[in-house]
Write an enzyme that holds these catalytic residues in place. Structure first.
Site, PDB file in Angstrom:
ATOM      1  CB  SER A   2      -0.897   0.012   1.230  1.00 49.13           C
ATOM      2  OG  SER A   2      -0.072  -0.074   2.391  1.00 49.13           O
ATOM      3  N   GLY A  53       1.637   0.856  -4.830  1.00 48.69           N
ATOM      4  CA  GLY A  53       0.547  -0.024  -4.423  1.00 48.69           C
ATOM      5  C   GLY A  53      -0.787   0.701  -4.408  1.00 48.69           C
ATOM      6  CE  LYS A  61      13.758   1.100 -13.530  1.00 46.78           C
ATOM      7  NZ  LYS A  61      12.409   1.555 -13.304  1.00 46.78           N
ATOM      8  CG  ASN A  86      18.673   4.900  -9.681  1.00 44.82           C
ATOM      9  OD1 ASN A  86      19.441   4.433  -8.858  1.00 44.82           O
ATOM     10  ND2 ASN A  86      17.408   4.520  -9.778  1.00 44.82           N
ATOM     11  CE  LYS A 105      23.945   2.020   1.657  1.00 47.94           C
ATOM     12  NZ  LYS A 105      25.062   2.951   1.534  1.00 47.94           N
ATOM     13  CD  GLN A 107      17.309  -1.266  -5.950  1.00 46.62           C
ATOM     14  OE1 GLN A 107      16.716  -0.933  -4.936  1.00 46.62           O
ATOM     15  NE2 GLN A 107      18.026  -2.366  -6.012  1.00 46.62           N
TER      16      GLN A 107
END
Ligand SMILES: *[C@@H]1O[C@H](CO)[C@@H](O)[C@H](O)[C@H]1NC(C)=O
Length: 343
Positions: free
Chosen positions: A11, A15, A205, A271, A297, A299
């Protein structure tokens, strides 16, 4: 014919956007779906009120998708066992670190003929091998699990701005059901039989987006970024077909989960943004994560490191020059200009 009972596990921002879509499609196709959709919501207290109560009375997830009304047939449930009771279609859309624990709790409580679909981003890569979240779900719950991914920024989807998404299914019968469950005029679904490729795209990606961000930070223009995107797409496909063989289809990379999500991620997204700051300021990536992401962090850099370990263990880093260069710039102090020189 019995109707499909749908349950959404998760959620957060994505979500909630998905709950809105599934609430709409189940109402529209009431011949196929039970129009009551159960959503497992991790309980939190917001200004003295329970989040599930707020969702069930105000029909808004005020914490993760504020300002968007959810369909009233979506019912928030704080207990995951109750949420998945008798479910025949289970939609996983939660942070990856919770997948295993939640699946363990759900075991044996859903319908025996249930099928799952994973909207979870990323995959686990270690030097030993890779593990897709669909495989993890399938293994723990002992049911088939498809995957959905695409160029789908949650807030844009929730505001009904047109986009496409890809369902990678394990068989076409399930694919057809998932098409009915997710397809709307503003969220257009294409079904392909490649759940592995769909998930690989969603993880790899982010490494390319770090490369694109470095290029932005160096002040290189659109041509340069397009070149990085193109090479990134080629390395994504090569990674898939080298390590998974022909279950990963070339066509997958032309779908929304492939080239479209790559373009979105390389133009918006965290990113790209953090990598741009890295190239501009020269500050360590941990410091930028603390400043720009509240210590979360990134990704893309994490995946770059995992991919590096995986490729190193096989002596194959040189065959993926973009992935390798991103890794060396972030973790080995290689100069940022290498992003064009060494790829
Ligand atoms: C539809 O879902 C509701 C709530 O989960 C449940 O009580 C009801 O029995 C279901 N109906 C059918 C026909 O399965």
């Amino acid at each position: 014919m019995a109707v499909e009972n749908v349950c959404i596990i998760g959620s957060g921002n994505w979500g909630s956007a998905i709950a809105k879509i599934v609430g709409e499609t189940t109402s529209k196709h009431s011949d196929v779906f039970n129009t009551t959709v159960r959503q497992w919501v991790f309980e939190e207290t917001i200004n003295g009120e329970k989040l599930t109560d707020i969702i069930n009375t105000k029909h808004e997830n005020v914490k993760y998708l504020p300002g968007v009304t959810l369909p009233s047939n979506v019912v928030a449930i704080p207990d995951v066992v109750e949420a998945c009771k008798d479910a025949t279609l289970i939609v996983f859309v939660l942070p990856h670190q919770f997948v295993r624990g939640v699946c363990e709790k759900m075991k044996g409580h859903f319908a025996p003929n249930a099928r799952a679909i994973s909207l979870i981003k990323g995959l686990e890569i270690t030097s030993d091998g890779t593990r897709l979240f669909s495989e993890e779900i399938s293994r723990v719950l002992d049911i088939p699990c498809s995957a959905l991914s695409g160029a789908n920024i949650a807030d844009e989807v929730a505001r009904e701005k047109f986009c496409e998404s890809t369902v990678g299914c394990t068989n076409m019968q399930d694919g057809a059901v998932f098409h009915k469950l997710f397809d709307t005029p503003y969220f257009r679904i294409n079904v392909i039989q490649d759940h592995v490729g769909v998930q690989l795209c969603g993880a790899l990606k982010n490494v390319v987006a770090v490369g694109a961000g470095l290029s932005d930070g160096l002040g290189y223009g659109s041509n340069t970024k397009a070149a990085i995107i193109r090479r990134g797409l080629m390395e994504m496909r090569k990674f898939g077909q080298t390590f998974f063989g022909d279950v990963v289809k070339t066509e997958t990379f032309f779908e929304s989960c492939g080239v479209a999500d790559l373009i979105t991620t390389c133009s918006a997204g965290r990113n790209r943004k953090v990598a741009e700051a890295f190239a501009k300021t020269g500050q360590p990536i941990e410091k930028l994560e603390a400043e720009l992401l509240n210590g979360q962090k990134l990704q893309g850099t994490l995946t770059a490191q995992e991919v590096h370990e995986f490729l190193s263990a096989r002596g194959m880093v040189d065959q993926f020059p973009l992935f390798h260069t991103v890794y060396r710039i972030i973790y080995e102090g290689l100069d940022t200009q290498a992003i064009v020189r060494d790829i």
